[in-house]
Design an enzyme around this catalytic site. Structure first.
Site, short mmCIF file in Angstrom:
data_model
loop_
_atom_site.label_atom_id
_atom_site.label_comp_id
_atom_site.label_asym_id
_atom_site.label_seq_id
_atom_site.Cartn_x
_atom_site.Cartn_y
_atom_site.Cartn_z
N TYR A 188 -2.43 -0.50 10.49
CA TYR A 188 -2.47 -0.89 9.07
C TYR A 188 -1.11 -0.60 8.43
O TYR A 188 -0.54 -1.47 7.75
CB TYR A 188 -3.58 -0.11 8.36
CG TYR A 188 -3.73 -0.43 6.88
CD1 TYR A 188 -4.24 -1.66 6.48
CD2 TYR A 188 -3.37 0.50 5.91
CE1 TYR A 188 -4.39 -1.95 5.12
CE2 TYR A 188 -3.50 0.21 4.56
CZ TYR A 188 -4.02 -1.01 4.17
OH TYR A 188 -4.15 -1.31 2.83
N SER A 194 0.85 -1.19 0.00
CA SER A 194 0.00 0.00 0.00
C SER A 194 0.89 1.24 0.00
O SER A 194 2.08 1.15 0.33
CB SER A 194 -0.85 0.00 1.28
OG SER A 194 -1.52 1.22 1.46
P1 NDP Z 1 -11.47 -5.99 -0.65
O1 NDP Z 1 -12.05 -5.83 0.71
O2 NDP Z 1 -12.36 -5.80 -1.82
O3 NDP Z 1 -10.79 -7.43 -0.78
C1 NDP Z 1 -10.12 -8.04 0.29
C2 NDP Z 1 -9.97 -9.51 -0.03
O4 NDP Z 1 -9.25 -10.16 1.03
C3 NDP Z 1 -11.30 -10.23 -0.14
O5 NDP Z 1 -11.25 -11.10 -1.25
C4 NDP Z 1 -11.41 -11.01 1.14
O6 NDP Z 1 -12.13 -12.21 0.90
C5 NDP Z 1 -9.95 -11.31 1.40
N1 NDP Z 1 -9.67 -11.67 2.79
C6 NDP Z 1 -9.84 -10.92 3.89
N2 NDP Z 1 -9.50 -11.61 4.99
C7 NDP Z 1 -9.09 -12.84 4.55
C8 NDP Z 1 -8.60 -13.99 5.19
N3 NDP Z 1 -8.46 -14.05 6.52
N4 NDP Z 1 -8.27 -15.07 4.45
C9 NDP Z 1 -8.42 -15.03 3.09
N5 NDP Z 1 -8.85 -13.95 2.43
C10 NDP Z 1 -9.19 -12.88 3.15
O7 NDP Z 1 -10.23 -4.99 -0.70
P2 NDP Z 1 -9.05 -4.72 -1.77
O8 NDP Z 1 -9.24 -5.49 -3.00
O9 NDP Z 1 -8.91 -3.28 -1.84
O10 NDP Z 1 -7.80 -5.29 -0.94
C11 NDP Z 1 -6.83 -6.15 -1.49
C12 NDP Z 1 -5.46 -5.73 -0.98
O11 NDP Z 1 -5.14 -4.45 -1.49
C13 NDP Z 1 -5.35 -5.63 0.55
O12 NDP Z 1 -4.13 -6.21 0.98
C14 NDP Z 1 -5.34 -4.12 0.79
O13 NDP Z 1 -4.66 -3.78 1.98
C15 NDP Z 1 -4.60 -3.65 -0.46
N6 NDP Z 1 -4.77 -2.23 -0.77
C16 NDP Z 1 -6.00 -1.75 -1.15
C17 NDP Z 1 -6.16 -0.40 -1.39
C18 NDP Z 1 -7.48 0.20 -1.74
O14 NDP Z 1 -7.59 1.43 -1.76
N7 NDP Z 1 -8.50 -0.59 -2.04
C19 NDP Z 1 -5.02 0.53 -1.29
C20 NDP Z 1 -3.79 -0.09 -0.91
C21 NDP Z 1 -3.69 -1.42 -0.67
P3 NDP Z 1 -13.07 -13.00 1.92
O15 NDP Z 1 -13.77 -11.98 2.78
O16 NDP Z 1 -13.99 -13.75 1.01
O17 NDP Z 1 -12.15 -13.92 2.67
#
Ligand code: NDP
Length: 245
Positions: free
Chosen positions: A151, A138
């Protein structure tokens, strides 16, 4: 070239967009997360478009579940070319709120989940003498501010672990590449999960004004994967043009 690519957190946002982009390009994708209905629908979409995909239900905060993902990739496709450590959550809050359970969850998923993913796939990549980790960090891997403390600590940690791994694999001449993707605001479900009402409202406004589509991050991941094997894209910072911090 078609690769076998594991993507954690594939049930929404950046993971889902990356799965679609990479499958459309002819790669075989192994999709992991906890929400079965979302993964089932995604695999069906990819297959309907002529792509190859399987899903594995897994909580990446547990080492054994990362190993289960790796085993499914090996059982189905025989190798692991790329492992995208993408699963994460961002329930931001001030320290004074004392939301310690949310701190623990971020450390367990964002940081330990990434480390466990590395542990699950590195032996296979070493034996293949080829592989790549794409670790989604991030902008918060580079800066911390009010409410982002825990975070950012997890994302600084992902950045540091990635750089250590890169150096170790270069020293070992293992041909294992390490890429950090550091996005700014991306339009996903991520900001919706903050339990602190004031933070949630602020984030909603910030994201509504700025956020870029997850497909843009997927394209940057595809670029890092498609670069020739003797060249390593070690980090991509990608953010909305209008984002200052
Ligand atoms: P979303 O919330 O849309 O996606 C998060 C994903 O992580 C989901 O598929 C969720 O699936 C999965 N997840 C959460 N907890 C678990 C777990 N314990 N085991 C397996 N899967 C898990 O957010 P983003 O797509 O934005 O996030 C993806 C990455 O990008 C993250 O690491 C986030 O920190 C990073 N990021 C995002 C930014 C943004 O602005 N969106 C900016 C910078 C970084 P499920 O609940 O089905 O398990």
């Amino acid at each position: 070239m078609s690769k076998v690519i594991v993507i954690t957190g594939a049930s929404s946002g950046i993971g889902e967009a990356t799965a679609k982009t990479l499958a459309k390009a002819g790669n075989k994708v192994v999709l992991a997360a906890r929400r079965q209905d979302r993964l089932e629908a995604l695999v069906a979409d990819i297959q309907a478009a002529g792509g190859e995909a399987i899903y594995v239900l897994a909580d990446v905060s547990k080492l054994e579940e990362n190993k289960k993902i790796a085993q499914a990739a090996l059982d189905t496709y025989g190798r692991i070319d790329v492992w995208v450590n993408n699963a994460g959550l961002m329930p931001l809050s001030e320290f004074s709120k004392g939301l310690v359970e949310e701190w623990d969850r971020m450390i367990d998923v964002n940081l330990k989940g990434t480390l466990y993913g590395i542990d699950a796939a590195l032996p296979t990549m070493r034996s293949q003498e080829s592989g790549q980790f794409v670790n989604v960090a991030s902008l918060s891997a580079h800066q911390a501010g009010a409410t982002t403390g825990v975070y950012a600590a997890t994302k600084f940690g992902v950045w540091a672990a990635s750089e250590s791994l890169r150096q170790e694999e270069a020293m070992a001449q293992s041909n294992v590449r390490v890429t950090v993707i550091s996005p700014g605001a991306v339009d996903t479900e991520l900001p919706q999960h903050a339990s602190d009402a004031a933070v949630k409202e602020n984030l909603a406004g910030f994201y509504a004004a700025l956020a870029i589509p997850a497909e843009e991050v997927a394209r940057s991941i595809q670029f890092a994967i498609d670069t020739p094997e003797n060249t390593s894209i070690n980090e991509i910072i990608i953010r909305p043009t209008a984002q200052t911090l």
